[in-house]
Design a protein around this motif. Structure first.
Motif, mmCIF file in Angstrom:
data_model
loop_
_atom_site.group_PDB
_atom_site.id
_atom_site.type_symbol
_atom_site.label_atom_id
_atom_site.label_comp_id
_atom_site.label_asym_id
_atom_site.label_seq_id
_atom_site.Cartn_x
_atom_site.Cartn_y
_atom_site.Cartn_z
ATOM 1 N N VAL A 40 37.833 31.196 48.507
ATOM 2 C CA VAL A 40 36.548 30.831 47.894
ATOM 3 C C VAL A 40 36.798 30.355 46.466
ATOM 4 N N LYS A 41 36.142 29.283 46.065
ATOM 5 C CA LYS A 41 36.337 28.738 44.719
ATOM 6 C C LYS A 41 35.875 29.732 43.665
ATOM 7 N N SER A 42 36.499 29.634 42.492
ATOM 8 C CA SER A 42 36.258 30.596 41.435
ATOM 9 C C SER A 42 34.776 30.703 41.072
ATOM 10 N N HIS A 43 34.112 29.560 40.861
ATOM 11 C CA HIS A 43 32.714 29.618 40.433
ATOM 12 C C HIS A 43 31.812 30.177 41.528
ATOM 13 N N GLU A 44 32.220 30.033 42.784
ATOM 14 C CA GLU A 44 31.440 30.583 43.883
ATOM 15 C C GLU A 44 31.588 32.101 43.951
ATOM 16 N N ARG A 45 32.715 32.617 43.486
ATOM 17 C CA ARG A 45 32.915 34.073 43.471
ATOM 18 C C ARG A 45 31.939 34.740 42.497
ATOM 19 N N VAL A 46 31.601 34.023 41.430
ATOM 20 C CA VAL A 46 30.628 34.576 40.484
ATOM 21 C C VAL A 46 29.298 34.805 41.198
ATOM 22 N N GLY A 47 28.879 33.827 41.990
ATOM 23 C CA GLY A 47 27.637 33.961 42.737
ATOM 24 C C GLY A 47 27.676 35.082 43.759
ATOM 25 N N LEU A 48 28.887 35.458 44.199
ATOM 26 C CA LEU A 48 29.044 36.538 45.174
ATOM 27 C C LEU A 48 29.176 37.902 44.501
ATOM 28 N N GLY A 49 29.230 37.892 43.146
ATOM 29 C CA GLY A 49 29.203 39.173 42.438
ATOM 30 C C GLY A 49 30.439 39.548 41.660
ATOM 31 N N VAL A 50 31.351 38.598 41.426
ATOM 32 C CA VAL A 50 32.570 38.892 40.668
ATOM 33 C C VAL A 50 32.491 38.209 39.300
ATOM 34 N N ALA A 51 32.705 38.963 38.237
ATOM 35 C CA ALA A 51 32.688 38.392 36.880
ATOM 36 C C ALA A 51 33.784 39.035 36.047
ATOM 37 N N MET A 52 34.313 38.271 35.088
ATOM 38 C CA MET A 52 35.409 38.781 34.264
ATOM 39 C C MET A 52 35.176 38.521 32.785
ATOM 40 N N SER A 53 35.529 39.525 31.989
ATOM 41 C CA SER A 53 35.662 39.363 30.545
ATOM 42 C C SER A 53 37.157 39.210 30.287
ATOM 43 N N PRO A 54 37.627 38.003 29.945
ATOM 44 C CA PRO A 54 39.069 37.740 29.937
ATOM 45 C C PRO A 54 39.798 38.281 28.710
ATOM 46 N N GLU A 55 41.096 38.403 28.851
ATOM 47 C CA GLU A 55 41.927 38.744 27.701
ATOM 48 C C GLU A 55 41.782 37.644 26.649
ATOM 49 N N GLY A 56 41.637 38.035 25.393
ATOM 50 C CA GLY A 56 41.459 37.056 24.331
ATOM 51 C C GLY A 56 40.020 36.600 24.171
ATOM 52 N N ARG A 57 39.113 37.201 24.963
ATOM 53 C CA ARG A 57 37.651 36.991 24.882
ATOM 54 C C ARG A 57 37.183 35.661 25.435
ATOM 55 N N GLY A 58 37.808 34.542 25.059
ATOM 56 C CA GLY A 58 37.467 33.260 25.644
ATOM 57 C C GLY A 58 36.038 32.809 25.398
ATOM 58 N N LEU A 128 31.053 43.492 40.722
ATOM 59 C CA LEU A 128 32.398 43.883 40.286
ATOM 60 C C LEU A 128 32.667 43.232 38.935
ATOM 61 N N LEU A 129 32.889 44.057 37.918
ATOM 62 C CA LEU A 129 33.195 43.566 36.571
ATOM 63 C C LEU A 129 34.679 43.791 36.287
ATOM 64 N N LEU A 130 35.382 42.709 35.955
ATOM 65 C CA LEU A 130 36.794 42.781 35.585
ATOM 66 C C LEU A 130 36.907 42.708 34.070
ATOM 67 N N LEU A 131 37.559 43.685 33.488
ATOM 68 C CA LEU A 131 37.741 43.721 32.033
ATOM 69 C C LEU A 131 39.233 43.658 31.722
ATOM 70 N N ASP A 132 39.650 42.606 31.014
ATOM 71 C CA ASP A 132 41.068 42.412 30.711
ATOM 72 C C ASP A 132 41.316 42.670 29.225
ATOM 73 N N GLU A 133 41.933 43.810 28.930
ATOM 74 C CA GLU A 133 42.311 44.201 27.558
ATOM 75 C C GLU A 133 41.129 44.129 26.581
ATOM 76 N N PRO A 134 40.040 44.840 26.840
ATOM 77 C CA PRO A 134 38.884 44.753 25.943
ATOM 78 C C PRO A 134 39.114 45.309 24.545
ATOM 79 N N SER A 135 40.137 46.151 24.368
ATOM 80 C CA SER A 135 40.370 46.733 23.035
ATOM 81 C C SER A 135 41.380 45.943 22.201
ATOM 82 N N LEU A 136 41.952 44.883 22.770
ATOM 83 C CA LEU A 136 43.070 44.182 22.125
ATOM 84 C C LEU A 136 42.695 43.667 20.739
ATOM 85 N N GLY A 137 43.438 44.119 19.728
ATOM 86 C CA GLY A 137 43.278 43.611 18.373
ATOM 87 C C GLY A 137 42.052 44.098 17.631
#
Length: 208
Positions: A40-58, A128-137
């Protein structure tokens, strides 16, 4: 809530990106409630309930705080009232974002950008919330605020997969935890069990 810890380069961020569809999967499958998301394409996964806060904030530096939040809500863009309610919810979660809602995100402090990255991910109401290194820096006081928000999300019933360099704090809030070394799971158990595991203490908690 599941925490993943491991050394730099162990594959933690790659795992999260694979779940989001930002990295190709070499083997195996990714499933959410039995639904195969592997192709499944990345943007379609968001609609299915997957979201991420990436490393480095973005965050989108040339967009305001409010505009960043609205971008996070693109999967629900047809429901304006629900989107505005979600913005208000995130402003209540992180009052600093309300104060700076019309400020360009690139001018925010690191801690404020991290709050924005988490709130932007939550704007899609993920399952489903994915959190990648939220405390970094971040400064200790800001880290305390971030982990308070993470605990509140967990207590509210949101499923969270957390990758975090601060192993003690991460294991302290986790129901389950995994240690990854060079792409392989080498230890697993409850957060409390790994927090007290001698190998984990020696390798990640600075205790022998």
């Amino acid at each position: 809530m599941v925490t993943i810890i491991g050394a730099n380069g162990a594959g933690k961020s790659t795992l999260l990106k694979a779940i989001c569809g930002l990295e190709p999967v070499a083997a195996g499958t990714i499933k959410l409630d039995g639904k195969d998301l592997t192709k499944v394409k990345s943007h379609e996964r968001v609609g299915l309930g997957v979201a991420m806060s990436p490393e480095g904030r973005g965050v989108f530096a040339d967009q305001t705080v409010r505009e960043n939040l609205m971008l996070g809500a693109y999967s629900r863009r047809k429901d304006g009232a629900a989107t505005e309610a979600a913005v208000e919810r995130e402003f209540n979660r992180f009052p600093r974002l309300r104060e700076r809602q019309n400020q360009l995100s690139g001018t925010l402090s690191g801690g404020e950008q991290q709050m924005l990255a988490i709130s932007r991910a939550l704007m899609s109401d993920p399952r489903l919330l994915l959190l990648d290194e939220p405390s970094l820096g971040l400064a200790p006081l800001i880290i305390k605020d971030i982990f308070k928000a993470i605990r509140e999300l967990r207590e509210a019933g949101l499923t969270i997969l957390l990758v975090e360099q601060m192993a003690k704090q991460a294991l302290g809030v986790a129901d389950r935890a995994y240690v990854i070394e060079t792409g392989h799971i080498t230890l697993e158990g409850t957060g409390r069990a790994l927090l007290n595991d001698p190998k984990v203490k020696a390798a990640y908690l600075g205790s022998h």
